[in-house]
Design an enzyme around this catalytic site. Sequence first.
Site, PDB file in Angstrom:
ATOM      1  N   ASP A  64       0.961  -1.063  -0.024  1.00 61.57           N
ATOM      2  CA  ASP A  64      -0.230   0.056   0.257  1.00 61.57           C
ATOM      3  C   ASP A  64       0.549   0.765   0.341  1.00 61.57           C
ATOM      4  O   ASP A  64       0.385   2.466  -0.683  1.00 61.57           O
ATOM      5  CB  ASP A  64      -1.098   0.401   0.888  1.00 61.57           C
ATOM      6  CG  ASP A  64       0.006  -0.196   2.449  1.00 61.57           C
ATOM      7  OD1 ASP A  64       1.618  -0.140   2.402  1.00 61.57           O
ATOM      8  OD2 ASP A  64      -0.917   0.050   3.745  1.00 61.57           O
ATOM      9  N   HIS A  65       2.222   0.863   0.545  1.00 61.92           N
ATOM     10  CA  HIS A  65       2.372   2.097   0.300  1.00 61.92           C
ATOM     11  C   HIS A  65       4.038   2.598  -0.819  1.00 61.92           C
ATOM     12  O   HIS A  65       3.324   3.862  -1.062  1.00 61.92           O
ATOM     13  CB  HIS A  65       4.239   2.181   1.395  1.00 61.92           C
ATOM     14  CG  HIS A  65       3.596   2.373   3.036  1.00 61.92           C
ATOM     15  ND1 HIS A  65       2.781   1.380   3.614  1.00 61.92           N
ATOM     16  CD2 HIS A  65       3.482   2.860   3.702  1.00 61.92           C
ATOM     17  CE1 HIS A  65       2.213   2.198   4.279  1.00 61.92           C
ATOM     18  NE2 HIS A  65       3.446   3.264   4.978  1.00 61.92           N
ATOM     19  N   ASP A 119       4.451  -1.234  11.127  1.00 60.92           N
ATOM     20  CA  ASP A 119       4.049   0.500  11.206  1.00 60.92           C
ATOM     21  C   ASP A 119       3.389   1.016  12.283  1.00 60.92           C
ATOM     22  O   ASP A 119       2.241   0.347  12.431  1.00 60.92           O
ATOM     23  CB  ASP A 119       2.179   0.562   9.470  1.00 60.92           C
ATOM     24  CG  ASP A 119       2.328   1.922   9.264  1.00 60.92           C
ATOM     25  OD1 ASP A 119       2.974   1.873   8.206  1.00 60.92           O
ATOM     26  OD2 ASP A 119       0.946   2.141   9.299  1.00 60.92           O
ATOM     27  N   ARG A 379      -0.240  12.939   9.933  1.00 60.78           N
ATOM     28  CA  ARG A 379       1.018  13.656   9.686  1.00 60.78           C
ATOM     29  C   ARG A 379       1.019  15.096   9.642  1.00 60.78           C
ATOM     30  O   ARG A 379       0.905  14.679   8.085  1.00 60.78           O
ATOM     31  CB  ARG A 379       2.314  12.328  10.009  1.00 60.78           C
ATOM     32  CG  ARG A 379       2.268  11.523  10.579  1.00 60.78           C
ATOM     33  CD  ARG A 379       3.066  10.023  10.814  1.00 60.78           C
ATOM     34  NE  ARG A 379       2.976   9.920  12.275  1.00 60.78           N
ATOM     35  CZ  ARG A 379       3.894   8.827  12.584  1.00 60.78           C
ATOM     36  NH1 ARG A 379       4.061   7.884  11.213  1.00 60.78           N
ATOM     37  NH2 ARG A 379       3.064   8.050  13.396  1.00 60.78           N
ATOM     38  N   SER A 535       6.964   7.496  12.717  1.00 56.01           N
ATOM     39  CA  SER A 535       6.968   6.139  12.055  1.00 56.01           C
ATOM     40  C   SER A 535       7.738   4.800  12.943  1.00 56.01           C
ATOM     41  O   SER A 535       8.650   5.155  13.310  1.00 56.01           O
ATOM     42  CB  SER A 535       7.503   6.021  10.770  1.00 56.01           C
ATOM     43  OG  SER A 535       8.030   4.631  10.299  1.00 56.01           O
ATOM     44  N   ARG A 537       9.855   2.496  11.087  1.00 54.06           N
ATOM     45  CA  ARG A 537      10.385   2.757   9.598  1.00 54.06           C
ATOM     46  C   ARG A 537      11.549   1.812  10.620  1.00 54.06           C
ATOM     47  O   ARG A 537      12.606   2.983  11.088  1.00 54.06           O
ATOM     48  CB  ARG A 537      10.298   2.872   8.893  1.00 54.06           C
ATOM     49  CG  ARG A 537      10.703   4.549   9.261  1.00 54.06           C
ATOM     50  CD  ARG A 537      10.720   5.525   8.803  1.00 54.06           C
ATOM     51  NE  ARG A 537       9.754   6.149   8.285  1.00 54.06           N
ATOM     52  CZ  ARG A 537       9.182   7.515   7.505  1.00 54.06           C
ATOM     53  NH1 ARG A 537      10.390   8.290   7.238  1.00 54.06           N
ATOM     54  NH2 ARG A 537       7.824   7.734   7.283  1.00 54.06           N
TER      55      ARG A 537
END
Length: 644
Positions: A64-65, A119, A379, A535, A537
């Site tokens: 989806d990203h 996520d 964000r 995030s 990440r």
Amino acid sequence: MGLTLTEKILKAHVIDGEFIKGSEIGLRIDQTLTQDATGTMAYLEFEAMEIPRVKTERSVAYIDHNTLQSGFENADDHRFIGSVAKKHGIYYSRPGNGICHQVHLERFGIPGKTLIGSDSHTPTGGGLGMIAIGAGGLDVAVAMGGGAYYITYPKIVKVNLTGKLQPWVAAKDVILKVLQIMTVKGGVGKIIEYTGEGVKTLSVPERATITNMGAELGATTSIFPSDEITRSFLKAQGREDVWSEQKADDDAEYDEIIEINLSELEPMVACPHSPDNVKNVAEIAGMKIDQVCIGSCTNSSLLDMMKVAHILKGKTVNPDVSLSIAPGSKQVLNMISMNGCLSDIISAGARILESACGPCIGMGQSPNSKGVSLRTFNRNFEGRSGTKDGQIYLVSPEVAAISAITGCLTDPRTIGEMPEFKLPEQFDINDNMVTLPVDVDNMNEVDILRGPNIKPFPATTPLVDAIDCKCSLKVGDNITTDHIMPAGAKILPLRSNIPEISKYCFTVCDEAFPERAKSLGKSIIVGGVNYGQGSSREHAALAPLHLGVKAVLVKSFARIHRSNLINAGILPLTFVNENDYDMINEGDDLVISGVIDDIKNGNNLIIKNNTNGKEIEVNCELSGRAKDIIIAGGLLNYTKENLK
Ligand code: MIC
Ligand code: SF4
């Protein structure tokens, strides 16, 4: 004494540690999710653990990203993830099926279960009464392999909702209010539990908007009870069988209580550049805008789209405004195409985007220079939109839609009467974009498809006893992971290639950082409060690791980033005395000795600043397991050792 809902679910899942506030507990994880921007690393890590099949009840890999595919990299990542999923027992949600959190809520989430996802907005699942937590990819890989997920037993905050939202006031305004009260660091070490009469007035997608953006509080997660409203939502999704009631005991005790009367809330807006910089829309209404983006995992449900369509119906988007809309899932897009809402949206002049993260992660739709953009996202960090001087305001879909028509920030209460927007009794159920894994007997027939941009997980080394190096960078407060490891259309394709992506590490703050850190060979980064917010990440830890960063010394950390540093074998240090922040400058020569013993014994460490002769006491509070991980040189090494 009764239990909170959080405690009930945690208690049912604790498999390691003592159930005492503030101590570390290991949780059994029922479900995991990954998305593609963190997924390739997570699956490389999973492969490195050499566990043939996932051991969870349900693991789902979403794409989806990175769906722009402006080169071969994204498509190669999709193929890689699809093949790993097929082989190792993971459901694969293909590109086009929607944003992970929206689809998971619709099709997979189950009240009372635990979910971790690579996520930070995984807490969206809290809208269904799950304990759903954002984590680093490596933690998700370990959970897929059947390992526990560790958190600090959190403080539990009760947000008592009373009253009912006024027409045109939205769930987004509830979470913006909570952000105004608690700030972006107010939720660290806490789980936010919503209770009270007002809960009954909110649908599941509205609850999910609130738990989704609880990530911006820095909270471990947020949760709503699972009640009759949850049951009807699941029934409409054809999943009533997974419903169970989940609620706190009447005499449960909480660490903190916040009261919110929904009837008193007004439309709100988070101003640049922080989700907690919240004002009432009325205060700045009339501000001219250039762009409106509607979508993201916070506000892209069917209900959101129906409200937007109602506001846009028969109107035209203001000539000075660009309006883009990304429905959150294929289910939502399909349903608005069937009920006529899509046609109202198209007729008004909206630019329809695919069901994916899109502009939320800087994948297209960057605003014009100094452009004012209203977004229904979660964000608004500086530069995240892809336009460095873009001014991003976070609002509800209602505010976004009416403002797109008027061309300025507009209070939706001026629209007039609000019709009742009802969720359907039956959603359109079609899981044809979810590919199932092969049976265990056939897994050897599946080849893993690796593209040339997919590089292995970076090697880590066990902790050394003396760290002798320079401070390569000094930054201020509230540094986000978007500062540390920026995203956007140019950089995201490099998520599977740590050496390449590292060239962009911290370039938002200092373009010369990657080269400087690399040439120093090893170094320490210094920062302020709430370092690493945003995030999940792990690239924000893996890129510094690749550039030789041995320790990060700050006033305080955000939760997921601190775990990611530990998982990467980088020491997370905090100042014992915050004023000592002024005692270190970029370029200073720093020495820490006796590191291993001090870490083992839980002592504070002393950093000697050889440039100015000062000695600085720093803390490295780690649980027993985290100590072992750091000493082993990261979670992958630790897990491999422990699996032997
Ligand atoms: C985000 O909203 O910042 C992201 C992109 O979804 C991240 C994950 C990532 O960086 O891949 C998140 O929230 O964890
Ligand atoms: Fe995607 Fe944005 Fe949600 Fe992150 S916050 S998962 S980028 S939609």
